[in-house]
Design an enzyme around this catalytic site. Structure first.
Site, short mmCIF file in Angstrom:
data_model
loop_
_atom_site.label_atom_id
_atom_site.label_comp_id
_atom_site.label_asym_id
_atom_site.label_seq_id
_atom_site.Cartn_x
_atom_site.Cartn_y
_atom_site.Cartn_z
N GLU A 44 52.42 -25.22 107.99
CA GLU A 44 51.80 -26.38 108.64
C GLU A 44 52.44 -27.66 108.10
O GLU A 44 52.84 -27.74 106.95
CB GLU A 44 50.30 -26.40 108.33
CG GLU A 44 49.56 -27.61 108.89
CD GLU A 44 48.18 -27.79 108.29
OE1 GLU A 44 47.39 -28.55 108.87
OE2 GLU A 44 47.90 -27.19 107.23
N LYS B 254 45.94 -27.43 117.33
CA LYS B 254 44.78 -27.11 116.52
C LYS B 254 43.50 -27.61 117.18
O LYS B 254 43.40 -28.77 117.58
CB LYS B 254 44.93 -27.73 115.12
CG LYS B 254 43.84 -27.35 114.15
CD LYS B 254 44.11 -27.96 112.77
CE LYS B 254 43.04 -27.55 111.76
NZ LYS B 254 43.29 -28.17 110.44
N CYS C 234 45.55 -24.08 109.22
CA CYS C 234 44.77 -24.50 108.06
C CYS C 234 43.40 -23.80 108.06
O CYS C 234 43.31 -22.59 108.17
CB CYS C 234 44.64 -26.01 108.05
SG CYS C 234 43.92 -26.69 106.54
#
Length: 563
Positions: free
Chosen positions: A313, A377, A434
């Site tokens: 990421e 995301k 994440c």
């Protein structure tokens, strides 16, 4: 010495023939504490319970913590104050217990405030103390619910399990949710015990963890030998059954792998410091390419040995999509037919009179360079990637921003459009970025826009835990992502900037990994998914709801019979 309890579960006169000895005297002292001493005991007990979480995994610490919680609720109120006063007293105890538990388990969040200390140091107490203080309200509700169901004997253990597991479920869902260090992780980090998650999920494990952890409280308060030792023996038997089932579920041979797939996970171990800036883009690209092309062994030749290269990421401090030169350099470094999967910020061109929208994304890049499928995301981190709506304007008016320096913060991807990532040469990929991987039951798409979603073949988790340094945080993060593999029956491929990077098979077995704080590459084959769907993948939290309802019915019937 232990006490008899009235119909509301409050301690009354000592019992003849009840438990004696140091443990009974300790329980008596805890039950009779009041005022600030009671809150201090509760907070200390909660803090001890945090030792049951990764990376420590001290399950006996949870037994100590929850047993003290039982004794505190036992002595929370006298008959003079009535049940309403007892419920309020238990809510206060629960808040103190939760505050101790969360502060001891989440102190490492303070590391993020030190990355740009000149701007965020002042807010460190808000993260280290303020967040636990707010989240502890869930435990206040859980203890209050337990007190409403409280009865003498074994049923009060069930009451605590109902209250705490219900509050943990709420903590994982309300206000965007934050199911970090849910109590079930005390069982969910052990390879044998975590297998039960394939049927009942994290929250089912939480219910069992509280039942098992709180049962030994009766060793100091039981009225008879059966009442003293029975619950602890049942808890040990339950733990043994879970262990046996888990060991039986695990195959004796390694999981088969997907033919023709060889992964290379790159762990650059880049700090969030002044070197990681847009003006250093050329050096950053060179660093990634050089690390990616390392030979994994003397007889290997680098990128040519793998089919898919994975970067973590936030791999770049600039918009790689808008940098043709950097894209061309990356593509030129890859042999034809290789695929790069990388985390990156991306931007959409704004409509007239609109500000640009930025996304935290996963990009796929092949030779050419050619951009392939993209995942944005969905579940963003409040205050880390965006400022919550009601506070956004007010905080920006005084010059504050989220941790990630993106104008206006990130925009979440469309939840209704969340889908599997299409990567050439791989089975359908469940993309997570994440902390999206810590949410049980939320990582799989429900459907595709044009019909049923394809059957996924793996969970991909790209993350950047550099914010938290070499603390328990990255280890807790990995443990939670690993449990998703068991719940869903899918292998996990996890690439983290500073670690832990790993490949995990659908039983939760780690087939390859790199530890925290290490720069390196990890070459691994891709394990195949389980042939069918797990019970949890089909029913989600329904088994947990059934367990909760069954225990609740028992607790209500016992309380009604006593009343």
């Amino acid at each position: 010495m232990s006490y008899a309890f009235d119909g509301a579960g409050s301690p009354q006169a000592p019992l003849r023939g009840s438990a004696t000895g140091p443990l009974a005297h300790l329980a008596q002292w805890i039950m009779l504490t009041a005022g600030w001493r009671r809150l201090l005991v509760a907070a200390a007990a909660g803090a001890v319970g945090a030792l049951a979480m990764p990376p420590f995994g001290a399950l006996p610490a949870l037994v100590v913590s929850l047993s003290i919680a039982v004794w505190l609720i036992d002595g929370a109120a006298t008959g003079r104050r009535g049940n309403r006063g007892a419920v309020l007293a238990c809510a206060v105890i629960g808040w103190a217990w939760g505050f101790g538990y969360l502060t001891a388990g989440l102190w490492w969040l303070g590391s993020a405030f030190l990355v740009e200390a000149d701007e965020f140091l002042w807010a460190l107490p808000l993260g280290v103390i303020g967040l636990p203080a707010v989240l502890a309200l869930f435990y206040a509700a859980g203890f209050a619910l337990a007190r409403l169901l409280w009865s003498p004997g074994l049923s009060r253990i069930a009451a605590l399990a109902i209250g705490l597991s219900a509050c943990e479920w709420l903590r994982g869902h309300l206000f965007t949710g934050f199911p970090w260090n849910t109590l079930g992780m005390a069982l969910g980090q052990n390879l044998w015990l975590m297998q039960s998650a394939s049927a009942i999920g994290l929250y089912g494990l939480t219910l069992l963890a509280v039942l098992i952890g709180a049962a030994p409280a009766t060793l100091a308060t039981g009225e008879t030998a059966r009442g003293r030792y029975g619950p602890a023996l049942v808890a040990c038997a339950g733990l043994a059954v879970m262990t046996f089932i888990g060991a039986s579920r695990l195959p004796t041979i390694p999981t088969a792998t997907v033919p023709g797939v060889r992964l290379r996970l790159v762990q650059p171990n880049l700090n969030q410091d002044a070197k990681f800036r847009p003006e250093n883009r050329a050096d950053i690209i060179d660093w990634y390419i050089g690390l990616s092309d390392r030979a994994a062994a003397p007889d290997r030749s680098g990128i040519a040995d793998v089919t898919h290269l994975i970067w973590p990421e936030s791999a770049f401090p600039f918009l790689i999509q808008r940098d043709p030169e950097s894209l061309a350099r990356i593509a030129a470094a890859f042999p034809a037919g290789r695929q790069l999967i990388t985390g990156a910020a991306r931007a959409e061109e704004p409509l007239p009179n609109e500000r640009p929208r930025f996304f935290n994304s996963i990009l796929t890049i092949s030779s050419g360079p050619k951009l392939g499928d993209i995942y944005d995301k969905v579940h963003l981190v409040p205050f880390g990637e965006y400022l919550p709506g009601p506070l956004d304007a007010a905080l920006r008016a005084v010059g504050l921003r989220q941790f990630v320096s993106i104008p206006g913060g990130f925009t979440p991807g469309s939840r209704s459009g969340q889908r599997l990532l299409d990567v050439t040469g791989l089975p359908p990929v469940v993309a997570t970025i994440c902390y999206e991987a810590i949410f049980p039951g939320e990582i799989l798409p429900g459907h595709a826009p044009d019909g049923p979603a394809p059957v996924p073949g793996l969970i991909l988790n790209l993350t950047n835990d550099a914010w938290f340094g070499d603390t328990p945080g990255p280890r807790q993060h990995f443990a939670q992502a690993r449990l998703r593999a068991v719940e869903e029956g899918l292998p996990l491929v996890r690439d983290a900037n500073t670690g832990i990077s790993a490949v995990v098979d659908p039983y939760g077995r780690i087939t390859a990994s790199l530890p925290v704080g290490v720069e390196g590459i990890l070459d691994a084959d891709l394990p195949v998914r389980l042939p069918g769907r797990t019970v949890y993948a089909v029913l989600r939290d329904l088994p947990f709801a059934g367990m909760l309802a069954g225990l609740g019915l028992i607790a209500l019937l016992v309380r009604r019979r006593i009343a």
